[in-house]
Scaffold this motif. Structure first.
Motif, mmCIF file in Angstrom:
data_model
loop_
_atom_site.group_PDB
_atom_site.id
_atom_site.type_symbol
_atom_site.label_atom_id
_atom_site.label_comp_id
_atom_site.label_asym_id
_atom_site.label_seq_id
_atom_site.Cartn_x
_atom_site.Cartn_y
_atom_site.Cartn_z
ATOM 1 N N ASN A 1 2.629 9.407 8.252
ATOM 2 C CA ASN A 1 1.291 8.722 8.073
ATOM 3 C C ASN A 1 0.030 9.389 8.580
ATOM 4 O OD1 ASN A 1 2.428 6.677 6.949
ATOM 5 N ND2 ASN A 1 2.071 5.125 8.653
ATOM 6 N N TYR B 1 -5.486 -0.672 5.494
ATOM 7 C CA TYR B 1 -4.836 -0.922 4.106
ATOM 8 C C TYR B 1 -5.802 -1.877 3.449
ATOM 9 C CZ TYR B 1 -0.301 1.031 5.483
ATOM 10 O OH TYR B 1 0.814 1.991 5.730
ATOM 11 N N GLY C 1 10.102 3.263 3.217
ATOM 12 C CA GLY C 1 9.972 4.690 4.025
ATOM 13 C C GLY C 1 10.885 5.605 3.925
ATOM 14 N N ALA D 1 7.806 -2.634 4.469
ATOM 15 C CA ALA D 1 6.572 -3.014 5.257
ATOM 16 C C ALA D 1 6.514 -2.044 6.290
ATOM 17 C CB ALA D 1 6.160 -4.374 5.432
ATOM 18 N N ARG E 1 -0.648 12.694 7.761
ATOM 19 C CA ARG E 1 -1.378 13.405 6.691
ATOM 20 C C ARG E 1 -2.747 12.574 6.187
ATOM 21 N NH1 ARG E 1 2.849 10.537 3.993
ATOM 22 N NH2 ARG E 1 2.180 9.773 1.913
ATOM 23 N N TYR E 2 -2.831 11.281 6.594
ATOM 24 C CA TYR E 2 -4.041 10.612 6.048
ATOM 25 C C TYR E 2 -5.133 10.740 7.340
ATOM 26 C CZ TYR E 2 -1.091 8.757 2.624
ATOM 27 O OH TYR E 2 -0.236 8.446 1.484
ATOM 28 N N THR F 1 7.467 7.423 10.934
ATOM 29 C CA THR F 1 6.514 6.895 10.402
ATOM 30 C C THR F 1 5.228 7.401 10.772
ATOM 31 O OG1 THR F 1 7.918 4.988 9.909
ATOM 32 C CG2 THR F 1 5.677 4.697 9.435
ATOM 33 N N THR G 1 0.901 -1.286 0.058
ATOM 34 C CA THR G 1 -0.084 0.003 -0.063
ATOM 35 C C THR G 1 0.797 1.297 0.049
ATOM 36 O OG1 THR G 1 -0.143 -0.256 2.287
ATOM 37 C CG2 THR G 1 -1.826 -1.175 1.111
ATOM 38 N N GLY G 2 0.286 2.469 0.234
ATOM 39 C CA GLY G 2 1.019 3.836 0.182
ATOM 40 C C GLY G 2 0.657 4.430 -1.027
ATOM 41 N N SER G 3 1.276 5.653 -1.185
ATOM 42 C CA SER G 3 0.967 6.296 -2.281
ATOM 43 C C SER G 3 1.874 5.867 -3.781
ATOM 44 C CB SER G 3 1.304 7.864 -2.397
ATOM 45 O OG SER G 3 2.891 7.945 -1.933
ATOM 46 N N SER G 4 3.396 5.118 -3.175
ATOM 47 C CA SER G 4 3.894 4.741 -4.624
ATOM 48 C C SER G 4 3.213 3.616 -5.446
ATOM 49 C CB SER G 4 5.149 4.136 -3.950
ATOM 50 O OG SER G 4 5.847 4.984 -3.088
ATOM 51 N N LEU H 1 1.479 -6.757 2.616
ATOM 52 C CA LEU H 1 2.434 -6.762 3.579
ATOM 53 C C LEU H 1 2.106 -6.397 5.031
ATOM 54 C CD1 LEU H 1 4.823 -4.213 1.680
ATOM 55 C CD2 LEU H 1 5.483 -6.518 2.390
ATOM 56 N N ASP H 2 0.944 -5.751 5.176
ATOM 57 C CA ASP H 2 0.792 -5.161 6.602
ATOM 58 C C ASP H 2 -0.597 -4.677 6.524
ATOM 59 O OD1 ASP H 2 1.357 -2.985 4.864
ATOM 60 O OD2 ASP H 2 3.227 -2.347 5.863
HETATM 61 C C1 GLP Z 1 4.117 2.661 4.850
HETATM 62 C C2 GLP Z 1 4.074 1.267 4.400
HETATM 63 C C3 GLP Z 1 5.138 0.815 3.578
HETATM 64 C C4 GLP Z 1 5.194 1.946 2.363
HETATM 65 C C5 GLP Z 1 5.583 3.040 2.982
HETATM 66 C C6 GLP Z 1 5.883 4.356 1.981
HETATM 67 O O1 GLP Z 1 4.995 3.051 5.905
HETATM 68 N N1 GLP Z 1 3.874 0.287 5.376
HETATM 69 O O2 GLP Z 1 4.737 -0.429 2.889
HETATM 70 O O3 GLP Z 1 6.276 1.711 1.487
HETATM 71 O O4 GLP Z 1 4.620 3.820 4.092
HETATM 72 O O5 GLP Z 1 4.775 5.041 1.615
HETATM 73 P P1 GLP Z 1 4.762 5.910 0.281
HETATM 74 O O6 GLP Z 1 4.547 4.943 -0.740
HETATM 75 O O7 GLP Z 1 3.202 6.444 0.498
HETATM 76 O O8 GLP Z 1 5.758 7.103 0.343
#
Ligand code: GLP
Length: 240
Positions: free
Chosen positions: A158, A76, A127, A133, A160-161, A154, A36-39, A62-63
């Motif tokens: 996070n 997630y 990150g 993860a 921001r969400y 971290t 997950t995540g914005s990537s 992953l998580d």
């Molecule tokens: C979270 C997730 C990771 C992810 C990271 C980066 O911490 N657990 O799996 O890689 O954020 O997020 P983004 O892709 O939003 O930068």
């Protein structure tokens, strides 16, 4: 590690989709480790548009945040449903259950899911502190699924969400590094200048618990796709 440097997020998603599709089309039964995540958002957008046949594909994520239900809009599970699972018919999809209260039992259950569905490919983001993860700096390389405490950086990233800082989960069920390393192939993606330091350490630095993604140097089949900004701190000789 195979490194691809692309111009921007759009090219990154296209290149990563190609790698995923090759694996999806490679055999009759496929297990895909998802993130997950914005990537990965751009990759899932291409899935929604192209609608590849995934009826033979089982996914393992992953998580998941401890305490969030699958219908909480920041869980997630919710992210995966919105971006992918409600649009394509996978054979089966798996995430840790954020609401389970017996944490040890949930970790053991997820380890069994993983043992039965070892990913042919694991997709990873990274990150800004080099976590993969929710394996934060200092995490053991020997852990399978565990309850991880999020690093302050971290939680901050996070936040921001979430509406208030108090709403940001501090713990998550996460595949451990040992679980991640069992994937046959790993695809790590990153974009933006905020990831440049972590990418440099992951590729050029020593293998160290302080930068968990550096462990990927010891995996036999890792592809890294980054945009120009995330690659901006790499030495010239790392780029070939
Ligand atoms: C979270 C997730 C990771 C992810 C990271 C980066 O911490 N657990 O799996 O890689 O954020 O997020 P983004 O892709 O939003 O930068």
């Amino acid at each position: 590690m195979k490194l691809h440097i692309v111009k921007n997020k759009k090219e990154l998603a296209e290149k990563a989709y190609e790698v995923l599709l090759d694996v999806i089309n490679s055999k009759d039964e496929v297990s895909l480790g998802l993130a997950t995540g914005s990537s990965p958002e751009g990759i899932y957008e291409i899935f929604r548009r192209e609608k590849p046949d995934v009826s033979h594909v089982t996914t393992v994520n992953l998580d998941e945040y401890v305490g969030l239900s699958a219908d909480h809009d920041q869980s997630y599970a919710y992210f995966m449903n919105e971006h992918l699972f409600k649009h394509l018919k996978f054979k089966a999809t798996h995430l840790p259950n954020g609401l389970s209260t017996d944490h040890a039992a949930e970790c053991a259950r997820y380890d069994e899911v993983l043992a039965a569905n070892t990913p042919d490919l694991q997709l990873l983001g990274i990150g800004t502190n080099g976590h993969i993860a929710f394996n934060e700096p200092g995490a053991s390389f020997e852990l399978t699924t565990n309850v991880a405490e999020l690093a302050p950086a971290t939680v901050e990233a996070n936040s921001r969400y979430f509406e208030t800082p108090a709403d940001v989960p501090t713990h998550a069920f996460s595949m451990g590094i040992k679980s991640i390393m069992q994937a046959k192939k790993i695809l790590l993606i990153a974009s933006g200048a905020g990831k440049a330091q972590a990418i440099k350490g992951m590729i050029e630095g020593p293998v160290t618990h302080e930068l968990p993604a550096s462990v990927l140097q010891t995996h036999v089949d890792v592809t890294v796709i980054v945009d120009a900004e995330a690659a901006s701190l790499l030495r010239n000789d790392s780029m070939h």
